[in-house]
Enzyme design. Structure first.
Site, PDB file in Angstrom:
ATOM      1  CB  SER A  95      25.978  -4.330 -18.565  1.00 25.64           C
ATOM      2  OG  SER A  95      25.554  -3.068 -18.281  1.00 25.64           O
ATOM      3  CG  HIS A 100      19.316   1.003 -20.288  1.00 27.89           C
ATOM      4  ND1 HIS A 100      19.222  -0.335 -20.026  1.00 27.89           N
ATOM      5  CD2 HIS A 100      20.881   1.166 -20.608  1.00 27.89           C
ATOM      6  CE1 HIS A 100      20.460  -1.053 -20.277  1.00 27.89           C
ATOM      7  NE2 HIS A 100      21.400  -0.191 -20.489  1.00 27.89           N
TER       8      HIS A 100
HETATM    9  P1  AMP Z   1      24.400  -1.214 -20.771  1.00 26.45           P
HETATM   10  O1  AMP Z   1      25.670  -1.483 -20.900  1.00 26.45           O
HETATM   11  O2  AMP Z   1      23.651  -0.524 -21.958  1.00 26.45           O
HETATM   12  O3  AMP Z   1      23.429  -2.062 -20.207  1.00 26.45           O
HETATM   13  O4  AMP Z   1      24.164   0.163 -19.833  1.00 26.45           O
HETATM   14  C1  AMP Z   1      23.955  -0.002 -18.515  1.00 26.45           C
HETATM   15  C2  AMP Z   1      24.566   1.454 -18.021  1.00 26.45           C
HETATM   16  O5  AMP Z   1      24.198   1.536 -16.507  1.00 26.45           O
HETATM   17  C3  AMP Z   1      26.132   1.353 -17.786  1.00 26.45           C
HETATM   18  O6  AMP Z   1      26.308   2.647 -18.676  1.00 26.45           O
HETATM   19  C4  AMP Z   1      26.375   1.772 -16.307  1.00 26.45           C
HETATM   20  O7  AMP Z   1      27.320   2.647 -16.061  1.00 26.45           O
HETATM   21  C5  AMP Z   1      25.022   2.056 -15.796  1.00 26.45           C
HETATM   22  N1  AMP Z   1      24.604   1.758 -14.377  1.00 26.45           N
HETATM   23  C6  AMP Z   1      24.933   0.800 -13.570  1.00 26.45           C
HETATM   24  N2  AMP Z   1      24.818   0.943 -12.391  1.00 26.45           N
HETATM   25  C7  AMP Z   1      24.116   2.140 -12.335  1.00 26.45           C
HETATM   26  C8  AMP Z   1      23.616   2.911 -11.301  1.00 26.45           C
HETATM   27  N3  AMP Z   1      23.409   2.289  -9.922  1.00 26.45           N
HETATM   28  N4  AMP Z   1      23.073   4.169 -11.470  1.00 26.45           N
HETATM   29  C9  AMP Z   1      23.268   4.738 -12.549  1.00 26.45           C
HETATM   30  N5  AMP Z   1      23.676   4.244 -13.830  1.00 26.45           N
HETATM   31  C10 AMP Z   1      24.254   3.024 -13.661  1.00 26.45           C
END
Ligand code: AMP
Length: 114
Positions: A95, A100
């Site tokens: 997302s 990461h």
């Molecule tokens: P992915 O779905 O692998 O792209 O992971 C994105 C992650 O970013 C998700 O687990 C979200 O909860 C996390 N996330 C989104 N916005 C933030 C934020 N402002 N600070 C920390 N984590 C976040």
């Protein structure tokens, strides 16, 4: 191109609970944790996803994994274990288009993932 959310966290423009950082990576708590410990480890360099990493990113990627193990140890996950996850592309649920690695621990996890 506009900055990704994680670039803005790395630049300290958006607050986050940072648990580790050095010249190549930043690790911070996930805002919506899926386990008692849920940390995201990101390169400072804005690589969109693993599929976009290049041979010159080899050392940084190795560094990221070694630091993931060190962070897990520091967060007390060594004895019980932990999982590292990299979501690449839509089927994986990616997302945020900034590479990461999720570090998840503190509870038993099912396999295969959903
Ligand atoms: P992915 O779905 O692998 O792209 O992971 C994105 C992650 O970013 C998700 O687990 C979200 O909860 C996390 N996330 C989104 N916005 C933030 C934020 N402002 N600070 C920390 N984590 C976040």
């Amino acid at each position: 191109m506009s900055q990704t959310l994680f670039e803005r966290i790395v630049a300290r423009e958006i607050p986050a609970t940072i648990v580790f950082e050095d010249d190549r990576i930043v690790a911070f708590r996930d805002i919506n944790p899926k386990a008692p410990t849920h940390v995201l480890i990101v390169p400072r360099k804005p690589i969109p996803r693993l599929a976009d990493a290049q041979p010159q990113d080899h050392a940084m990627l190795g560094h990221l994994l070694l630091k993931a193990a060190e962070i897990a140890r520091q967060l007390g996950l060594d004895a019980t274990g932990y999982r590292l996850v990299i979501n690449n592309g839509p089927d994986a649920g990616e997302s945020v288009p900034h590479l990461h690695c999720h570090l998840l621990g503190g509870r038993p996890m099912a396999w295969p993932p959903g």
